[in-house]
Write a protein that holds these residues in place. Structure first.
Motif, mmCIF file in Angstrom:
data_model
loop_
_atom_site.group_PDB
_atom_site.id
_atom_site.type_symbol
_atom_site.label_atom_id
_atom_site.label_comp_id
_atom_site.label_asym_id
_atom_site.label_seq_id
_atom_site.Cartn_x
_atom_site.Cartn_y
_atom_site.Cartn_z
ATOM 1 N N GLN A 1 -0.252 -8.440 12.322
ATOM 2 C CA GLN A 1 1.101 -7.971 12.606
ATOM 3 C C GLN A 1 1.667 -7.337 11.336
ATOM 4 O O GLN A 1 1.156 -7.521 10.246
ATOM 5 N N ILE A 2 2.723 -6.550 11.510
ATOM 6 C CA ILE A 2 3.322 -5.860 10.364
ATOM 7 C C ILE A 2 3.949 -6.878 9.416
ATOM 8 O O ILE A 2 4.653 -7.795 9.845
ATOM 9 N N ASP A 3 3.688 -6.728 8.110
ATOM 10 C CA ASP A 3 4.365 -7.572 7.125
ATOM 11 C C ASP A 3 4.647 -6.745 5.877
ATOM 12 O O ASP A 3 4.077 -5.673 5.670
ATOM 13 N N ASP A 4 5.555 -7.222 5.051
ATOM 14 C CA ASP A 4 5.991 -6.465 3.875
ATOM 15 C C ASP A 4 4.861 -6.249 2.877
ATOM 16 O O ASP A 4 4.792 -5.190 2.236
ATOM 17 N N PHE A 5 3.995 -7.243 2.707
ATOM 18 C CA PHE A 5 2.901 -7.093 1.747
ATOM 19 C C PHE A 5 2.020 -5.900 2.127
ATOM 20 O O PHE A 5 1.675 -5.057 1.290
ATOM 21 N N LEU A 6 1.675 -5.816 3.409
ATOM 22 C CA LEU A 6 0.851 -4.716 3.894
ATOM 23 C C LEU A 6 1.569 -3.381 3.702
ATOM 24 O O LEU A 6 1.007 -2.420 3.172
ATOM 25 N N MET A 7 2.826 -3.331 4.115
ATOM 26 C CA MET A 7 3.558 -2.075 4.060
ATOM 27 C C MET A 7 3.785 -1.608 2.621
ATOM 28 O O MET A 7 3.697 -0.416 2.323
ATOM 29 N N ASN A 8 4.070 -2.551 1.744
ATOM 30 C CA ASN A 8 4.251 -2.177 0.335
ATOM 31 C C ASN A 8 2.968 -1.570 -0.236
ATOM 32 O O ASN A 8 3.007 -0.590 -0.984
ATOM 33 N N GLU A 9 1.841 -2.171 0.124
ATOM 34 C CA GLU A 9 0.558 -1.646 -0.351
ATOM 35 C C GLU A 9 0.314 -0.245 0.201
ATOM 36 O O GLU A 9 -0.113 0.661 -0.534
ATOM 37 N N LEU A 10 0.591 -0.042 1.486
ATOM 38 C CA LEU A 10 0.377 1.273 2.095
ATOM 39 C C LEU A 10 1.309 2.322 1.489
ATOM 40 O O LEU A 10 0.914 3.480 1.299
ATOM 41 N N GLU A 11 2.535 1.912 1.180
ATOM 42 C CA GLU A 11 3.473 2.846 0.546
ATOM 43 C C GLU A 11 2.982 3.253 -0.839
ATOM 44 O O GLU A 11 3.119 4.420 -1.250
ATOM 45 N N ARG A 12 2.374 2.313 -1.565
ATOM 46 C CA ARG A 12 1.850 2.637 -2.897
ATOM 47 C C ARG A 12 0.615 3.547 -2.800
ATOM 48 O O ARG A 12 0.433 4.439 -3.623
ATOM 49 N N ILE A 13 -0.208 3.309 -1.775
ATOM 50 C CA ILE A 13 -1.356 4.197 -1.563
ATOM 51 C C ILE A 13 -0.872 5.606 -1.226
ATOM 52 O O ILE A 13 -1.405 6.606 -1.726
ATOM 53 N N LYS A 14 0.145 5.685 -0.393
ATOM 54 C CA LYS A 14 0.709 6.983 -0.021
ATOM 55 C C LYS A 14 1.222 7.724 -1.260
ATOM 56 O O LYS A 14 0.963 8.924 -1.435
ATOM 57 N N ALA A 15 1.905 7.013 -2.135
ATOM 58 C CA ALA A 15 2.456 7.638 -3.346
ATOM 59 C C ALA A 15 1.341 8.094 -4.292
ATOM 60 O O ALA A 15 1.438 9.152 -4.926
ATOM 61 N N VAL B 1 2.932 0.805 21.048
ATOM 62 C CA VAL B 1 4.068 1.700 20.835
ATOM 63 C C VAL B 1 5.066 1.073 19.859
ATOM 64 O O VAL B 1 5.575 1.731 18.956
ATOM 65 N N THR B 2 5.328 -0.215 20.034
ATOM 66 C CA THR B 2 6.255 -0.926 19.147
ATOM 67 C C THR B 2 5.753 -0.930 17.712
ATOM 68 O O THR B 2 6.505 -0.662 16.764
ATOM 69 N N VAL B 3 4.464 -1.229 17.540
ATOM 70 C CA VAL B 3 3.873 -1.268 16.203
ATOM 71 C C VAL B 3 3.883 0.122 15.576
ATOM 72 O O VAL B 3 4.158 0.276 14.380
ATOM 73 N N ALA B 4 3.590 1.150 16.377
ATOM 74 C CA ALA B 4 3.606 2.524 15.872
ATOM 75 C C ALA B 4 4.978 2.878 15.330
ATOM 76 O O ALA B 4 5.103 3.537 14.285
#
Length: 463
Positions: free
Chosen positions: A196-210, A230-233
């Motif tokens: 499921q979506i969590d901040d640790f995952l999203m923070n890592e993905l945001e850093r990869i994106k940058a 759809v919700t997760v997307a």
């Protein structure tokens, strides 16, 4: 996946076509059934509400009311609105025009099929004359890195050599530099997922994106999860700004609501769909073609594209010449089976031909199964070259040997040979039609025609 929705919409349209005059009342009744059909298919409630209202506004117009075939007009409106709903008015091509290496970042939850999809996308890119580099950046899931390396070996596509002890951001940055130095024009980042979506995952993905500056961020969604996908997307889109969606497992038996809802909810178009476990089972998403299949109108364009990419033109021409000369033997039939298998299951092929989708359902158990085709292959492969060229020499002892070698029975050998003899007689009659009408009489599609002509006669098992 869309069989149930197709049946319900066909029932609605059948009633509409029978209406001599279209009124607001019978349009309202029809749209109520369309609404229920979409909701039962697990389409997002808000998406259904907006869709039905758009159809209603266009269906009660003067043009429809005064039409000679108002029912057909409403069907056309539903058709066009479904295409728009899935992004038919939006460019769904990958943005590969930037200076290489172009970075494509794949994101999604664990279990959605990201790693396999990464390999499939790499295979598709190579067919577009590009040189992709696969990058395993999931250091958390056991064997994730090795899985992508295995996929790369199977496809003969290069995979960046990452290790589980590395930081994902460092892996992605190093992979982009490696691609620049070694002539790779496309980099595919297989990032880590979660349940499921969590901040640790999203923070890592945001850093990869940058760090990697991806040209595209592609959300891989499991179509089997329905509205959850759809919700997760939407959650990934809020944090990362996804540019497109790849729907995996679209060949499954889920209701299909995710495919119809995801673009409307996220604003990001579906760019590819996964239609099987094989590493070449990835197709560019065409909303108009999917809508045509849902509404029972077939999908000839996709079938033609499959045939062009999968069938060997020289082999097809050779077999056609042998047919014309009445020299088609079991060796040729085996070669034709191999060609047809490249197109996918017979059921999926027939579903792409207009009017055949419903016939496939009515013929459940009558059309040849994959198991049956394998059995025929085993029988023919158990024959000697001389027996394949002239099945008339296959006597009782030879039939017993072939049966033992193929794991079948003498009765099945007898039935196959009997049906093949009947099919040869039928083909001899077809050749009298002349070259122009030969393929028309045998099914109409090069490469498929031979099987179409043999179908009833050549698949004796399970009848």
């Amino acid at each position: 996946m869309f069989d149930n929705l197709s049946d319900k919409l066909e029932s609605v349209f059948k009633k509409l076509r029978g209406q001599g005059v279209m009124t607001e009342d019978n349009i309202k009744d029809a749209l109520r059934e369309v609404r229920l059909a979409l909701l039962e298919a697990d389409v997002n409630f808000k998406v259904v509400k907006d869709f039905v209202e758009n159809v209603r506004l266009k269906a009660v117009g003067t043009e429809v009311m005064q039409s000679l075939a108002p029912g057909q007009q409403v069907v056309r409106i539903v058709h066009d609105e479904l295409i728009t709903l899935m992004g038919g008015d939006q460019d769904n091509n990958l943005d590969l025009a930037a200076k290489p290496p172009v970075v494509l970042m794949l994101v999604g939850l664990q279990g959605a099929g990201k790693t396999t999809t990464c390999g499939k996308l790499g295979s598709w890119l190579r067919k577009q004359k590009r040189r992709p580099l696969l990058v395993p950046a999931d250091v958390y899931r056991p064997a994730a890195i090795e899985q992508l390396k295995t996929v790369g070996r199977q496809l003969n596509i290069d995979v960046f050599d990452s290790q589980t002890g590395q930081e994902p951001v460092d892996i992605c940055s190093a992979a982009v530099r490696f691609a620049e130095l070694n002539g790779f024009d496309t980099v595919l980042l297989d990032t880590a997922g979660r349940h499921q979506i969590d901040d640790f995952l999203m923070n890592e993905l945001e850093r990869i994106k940058a760090a990697a500056q991806p040209r595209e961020i592609l959300f891989v969604a499991d179509a089997m999860t329905g509205q959850e996908a759809v919700t997760v997307a939407g959650g990934f889109n809020d944090r990362l700004g996804i540019t497109g969606v790849i729907l995996s497992k679209l060949d499954g038996d889920a209701k299909g609501g995710a495919a119809l809802s995801i673009k409307a909810v996220t604003g990001a178009p579906v760019k590819f769909v996964g239609l099987g476990e094989k590493l070449d089972a990835l197709e560019v998403f065409h909303p108009d073609r999917l809508v045509s299949r849902i509404l029972g109108m077939g999908d000839v364009l996709t079938l033609v594209e499959k045939a062009q990419s999968a069938l060997d033109e020289k082999e097809t021409a050779r077999l056609t010449q042998k047919l014309k000369k009445n020299q088609f033997d079991l060796e040729d039939f085996l070669a034709q089976l191999q060609q047809i298998k490249k197109l996918g299951s017979l059921e999926s092929i027939m579903g792409m031909i207009p009017g055949m989708g419903k016939m496939v359902k009515q013929m459940q158990g009558a059309q040849p199964s994959e198991k049956e085709m394998k059995r025929i292959e085993a029988i023919i492969r158990s024959m000697t070259p001389a027996e394949r060229a002239d099945h008339g020499i296959i006597n009782g002892s030879r039939r017993l040997r072939i049966a033992k070698g193929s794991g079948t029975t003498v009765q099945e050998i007898n039935l196959l040979l009997k049906r093949f003899t009947e099919a040869q007689k039928m083909m001899k009659q077809l050749t009298k039609l002349g070259p122009k009408n030969l393929m028309k009489g045998m099914g109409g599609l090069p490469g498929l025609g031979n099987l179409g002509g043999l179908g009833k006669g050549m698949f004796p098992f399970g009848r």
